[in-house]
Design a protein around this motif. Structure first.
Motif, PDB file in Angstrom:
ATOM      1  N   ILE A  50       0.867  -1.177   0.000  1.00 41.08           N
ATOM      2  CA  ILE A  50       0.000   0.000   0.000  1.00 41.08           C
ATOM      3  C   ILE A  50       0.901   1.223   0.000  1.00 41.08           C
ATOM      4  CG2 ILE A  50      -1.744   1.320   1.260  1.00 41.08           C
ATOM      5  CD1 ILE A  50      -2.742  -1.388   2.378  1.00 41.08           C
ATOM      6  N   ASN A  51       0.811   2.031  -1.053  1.00 39.61           N
ATOM      7  CA  ASN A  51       1.664   3.205  -1.181  1.00 39.61           C
ATOM      8  C   ASN A  51       0.980   4.452  -0.628  1.00 39.61           C
ATOM      9  OD1 ASN A  51       2.590   5.610  -3.324  1.00 39.61           O
ATOM     10  ND2 ASN A  51       4.242   4.401  -2.425  1.00 39.61           N
ATOM     11  N   LYS A  52      -0.296   4.600  -0.881  1.00 43.24           N
ATOM     12  CA  LYS A  52      -1.025   5.776  -0.406  1.00 43.24           C
ATOM     13  C   LYS A  52      -2.428   5.366   0.024  1.00 43.24           C
ATOM     14  CE  LYS A  52       1.404   9.291  -2.874  1.00 43.24           C
ATOM     15  NZ  LYS A  52       2.584   8.484  -2.832  1.00 43.24           N
ATOM     16  N   PHE A  53      -2.908   6.013   1.079  1.00 43.67           N
ATOM     17  CA  PHE A  53      -4.292   5.878   1.521  1.00 43.67           C
ATOM     18  C   PHE A  53      -4.772   7.301   1.761  1.00 43.67           C
ATOM     19  CE2 PHE A  53      -8.037   5.040   3.801  1.00 43.67           C
ATOM     20  CZ  PHE A  53      -8.328   3.685   3.725  1.00 43.67           C
ATOM     21  N   ILE A  54      -5.629   7.780   0.885  1.00 42.96           N
ATOM     22  CA  ILE A  54      -6.052   9.178   0.914  1.00 42.96           C
ATOM     23  C   ILE A  54      -7.548   9.236   1.193  1.00 42.96           C
ATOM     24  CG2 ILE A  54      -6.241  11.296  -0.452  1.00 42.96           C
ATOM     25  CD1 ILE A  54      -3.938  10.089  -2.205  1.00 42.96           C
ATOM     26  N   MET A  55      -7.949  10.171   2.054  1.00 43.13           N
ATOM     27  CA  MET A  55      -9.365  10.391   2.314  1.00 43.13           C
ATOM     28  C   MET A  55      -9.682  11.853   2.046  1.00 43.13           C
ATOM     29  SD  MET A  55     -10.132   8.199   5.705  1.00 43.13           S
ATOM     30  CE  MET A  55     -11.864   8.536   5.503  1.00 43.13           C
ATOM     31  N   ASP A  56     -10.727  12.077   1.261  1.00 41.50           N
ATOM     32  CA  ASP A  56     -11.183  13.436   1.014  1.00 41.50           C
ATOM     33  C   ASP A  56     -12.690  13.411   0.762  1.00 41.50           C
ATOM     34  OD1 ASP A  56     -11.513  12.569  -1.619  1.00 41.50           O
ATOM     35  OD2 ASP A  56      -9.768  13.635  -2.375  1.00 41.50           O
ATOM     36  N   ASP A  57     -13.224  14.476   0.205  1.00 45.29           N
ATOM     37  CA  ASP A  57     -14.672  14.562  -0.010  1.00 45.29           C
ATOM     38  C   ASP A  57     -15.176  13.586  -1.073  1.00 45.29           C
ATOM     39  OD1 ASP A  57     -13.326  15.954  -2.003  1.00 45.29           O
ATOM     40  OD2 ASP A  57     -14.959  17.385  -2.290  1.00 45.29           O
ATOM     41  N   LYS A  58     -14.275  12.938  -1.808  1.00 48.15           N
ATOM     42  CA  LYS A  58     -14.674  11.970  -2.817  1.00 48.15           C
ATOM     43  C   LYS A  58     -14.619  10.537  -2.283  1.00 48.15           C
ATOM     44  CE  LYS A  58     -12.881  15.012  -6.365  1.00 48.15           C
ATOM     45  NZ  LYS A  58     -12.357  15.997  -5.447  1.00 48.15           N
ATOM     46  N   GLY A  59     -14.308  10.376  -1.003  1.00 53.60           N
ATOM     47  CA  GLY A  59     -14.214   9.053  -0.411  1.00 53.60           C
ATOM     48  C   GLY A  59     -12.775   8.663  -0.141  1.00 53.60           C
ATOM     49  N   CYS A  60     -12.546   7.376  -0.015  1.00 53.77           N
ATOM     50  CA  CYS A  60     -11.207   6.847   0.245  1.00 53.77           C
ATOM     51  C   CYS A  60     -10.589   6.392  -1.065  1.00 53.77           C
ATOM     52  CB  CYS A  60     -11.278   5.643   1.174  1.00 53.77           C
ATOM     53  SG  CYS A  60     -11.794   6.052   2.829  1.00 53.77           S
ATOM     54  N   LEU A  61      -9.305   6.638  -1.195  1.00 56.20           N
ATOM     55  CA  LEU A  61      -8.555   6.255  -2.381  1.00 56.20           C
ATOM     56  C   LEU A  61      -7.301   5.533  -1.929  1.00 56.20           C
ATOM     57  CD1 LEU A  61      -8.387   6.620  -5.495  1.00 56.20           C
ATOM     58  CD2 LEU A  61      -6.974   8.607  -5.041  1.00 56.20           C
ATOM     59  N   LEU A  62      -7.033   4.394  -2.528  1.00 54.55           N
ATOM     60  CA  LEU A  62      -5.889   3.573  -2.156  1.00 54.55           C
ATOM     61  C   LEU A  62      -5.052   3.299  -3.397  1.00 54.55           C
ATOM     62  CD1 LEU A  62      -5.105   1.878   0.485  1.00 54.55           C
ATOM     63  CD2 LEU A  62      -5.958  -0.059  -0.824  1.00 54.55           C
ATOM     64  N   LEU A  63      -3.739   3.557  -3.322  1.00 51.47           N
ATOM     65  CA  LEU A  63      -2.801   3.248  -4.398  1.00 51.47           C
ATOM     66  C   LEU A  63      -1.899   2.120  -3.921  1.00 51.47           C
ATOM     67  CD1 LEU A  63      -1.247   3.708  -7.056  1.00 51.47           C
ATOM     68  CD2 LEU A  63      -0.003   5.541  -5.889  1.00 51.47           C
ATOM     69  N   CYS A  64      -1.886   1.020  -4.658  1.00 49.84           N
ATOM     70  CA  CYS A  64      -1.091  -0.155  -4.291  1.00 49.84           C
ATOM     71  C   CYS A  64      -0.188  -0.546  -5.444  1.00 49.84           C
ATOM     72  CB  CYS A  64      -1.996  -1.339  -3.991  1.00 49.84           C
ATOM     73  SG  CYS A  64      -3.236  -0.991  -2.767  1.00 49.84           S
ATOM     74  N   GLY A  65       0.949  -1.134  -5.090  1.00 49.95           N
ATOM     75  CA  GLY A  65       1.877  -1.621  -6.098  1.00 49.95           C
ATOM     76  C   GLY A  65       2.264  -3.062  -5.827  1.00 49.95           C
ATOM     77  N   PHE A  66       2.424  -3.811  -6.884  1.00 49.19           N
ATOM     78  CA  PHE A  66       2.902  -5.188  -6.818  1.00 49.19           C
ATOM     79  C   PHE A  66       4.189  -5.248  -7.623  1.00 49.19           C
ATOM     80  CE2 PHE A  66      -1.481  -5.404  -5.794  1.00 49.19           C
ATOM     81  CZ  PHE A  66      -1.634  -6.489  -4.957  1.00 49.19           C
ATOM     82  N   GLY A  67       5.259  -5.748  -6.977  1.00 53.55           N
ATOM     83  CA  GLY A  67       6.553  -5.803  -7.636  1.00 53.55           C
ATOM     84  C   GLY A  67       7.481  -4.678  -7.235  1.00 53.55           C
ATOM     85  N   LEU A  68       7.153  -3.976  -6.162  1.00 55.26           N
ATOM     86  CA  LEU A  68       8.013  -2.905  -5.661  1.00 55.26           C
ATOM     87  C   LEU A  68       9.207  -3.511  -4.930  1.00 55.26           C
ATOM     88  CD1 LEU A  68       5.270  -0.461  -4.382  1.00 55.26           C
ATOM     89  CD2 LEU A  68       6.688  -0.215  -6.414  1.00 55.26           C
ATOM     90  N   PRO A  69      10.244  -2.706  -4.648  1.00 59.43           N
ATOM     91  CA  PRO A  69      11.399  -3.235  -3.922  1.00 59.43           C
ATOM     92  C   PRO A  69      10.985  -3.906  -2.614  1.00 59.43           C
ATOM     93  CG  PRO A  69      11.894  -1.055  -4.748  1.00 59.43           C
ATOM     94  CD  PRO A  69      10.435  -1.302  -5.019  1.00 59.43           C
ATOM     95  N   LEU A  70      11.696  -4.939  -2.268  1.00 60.86           N
ATOM     96  CA  LEU A  70      11.477  -5.763  -1.072  1.00 60.86           C
ATOM     97  C   LEU A  70      10.236  -6.642  -1.188  1.00 60.86           C
ATOM     98  CD1 LEU A  70      12.347  -3.168   1.718  1.00 60.86           C
ATOM     99  CD2 LEU A  70      13.889  -4.733   0.529  1.00 60.86           C
ATOM    100  N   SER A  71       9.645  -6.709  -2.377  1.00 60.39           N
ATOM    101  CA  SER A  71       8.489  -7.572  -2.632  1.00 60.39           C
ATOM    102  C   SER A  71       8.812  -8.468  -3.820  1.00 60.39           C
ATOM    103  CB  SER A  71       7.252  -6.738  -2.971  1.00 60.39           C
ATOM    104  OG  SER A  71       6.892  -5.914  -1.895  1.00 60.39           O
ATOM    105  N   PRO A  72       8.137  -9.611  -3.914  1.00 64.28           N
ATOM    106  CA  PRO A  72       8.379 -10.491  -5.065  1.00 64.28           C
ATOM    107  C   PRO A  72       8.057  -9.792  -6.384  1.00 64.28           C
ATOM    108  CG  PRO A  72       7.067 -11.607  -3.387  1.00 64.28           C
ATOM    109  CD  PRO A  72       7.178 -10.175  -2.974  1.00 64.28           C
TER     110      PRO A  72
END
Length: 139
Positions: A50-72
């Motif tokens: 999970i790179n970012k978890f943002i909350m604003d007037d549009k709801g919750c937004l989550l940015l995730c990455g697969f294959g980042l450093p220290l991950s398979p």
């Protein structure tokens, strides 16, 4: 720790909880807690980050990455899709509206910011495309 700045092949998953925007609602915190547990469990189960978890007037937004450093770095697309499908299924079961966008491609992965404040992030065309797909997946 100095993180490497690089163009890296990653699977990007954008998740939006569009109806989770009434911060004063009585069921806001229990719903947010349940949604967060589902998101964290599924993303980490499939070795995503999970790179970012943002909350604003549009709801919750989550940015995730697969294959980042220290991950398979193997089967990143498969793991991202399975995690997203599980998130969608579990959120629907919990009656929490969700939209998801997924892409795979080379993005900038590294630090952004100044000497006073830096953060590790994922940016690039495939991140932007995943965000757009997330928005139209509701249609």
């Amino acid at each position: 720790m100095d993180w490497i700045r690089e163009l890296r092949q990653v699977a990007v998953v954008f998740v939006n909880l569009p109806e989770l925007d009434d911060f004063e609602s009585e069921d806001f915190l229990p719903t947010l807690q349940l949604a967060t547990e589902i998101l964290q469990t599924e993303i980490t189960k499939w070795d995503g980050t999970i790179n970012k978890f943002i909350m604003d007037d549009k709801g919750c937004l989550l940015l995730c990455g697969f294959g980042l450093p220290l991950s398979p770095t193997t089967h990143i697309a498969t793991r991202a899709v399975v995690a997203a499908m599980n998130i969608k299924r579990l959120m629907e079961r919990a009656k929490i509206a969700v939209t998801v966008g997924i892409t795979v491609g080379k993005n900038y992965c590294g630090l952004v910011g100044s000497r006073q404040r830096q953060e590790y992030t994922i940016m690039g065309d495939y991140v932007n495309l995943a965000a757009r797909l997330m928005k139209v997946s509701n249609a």
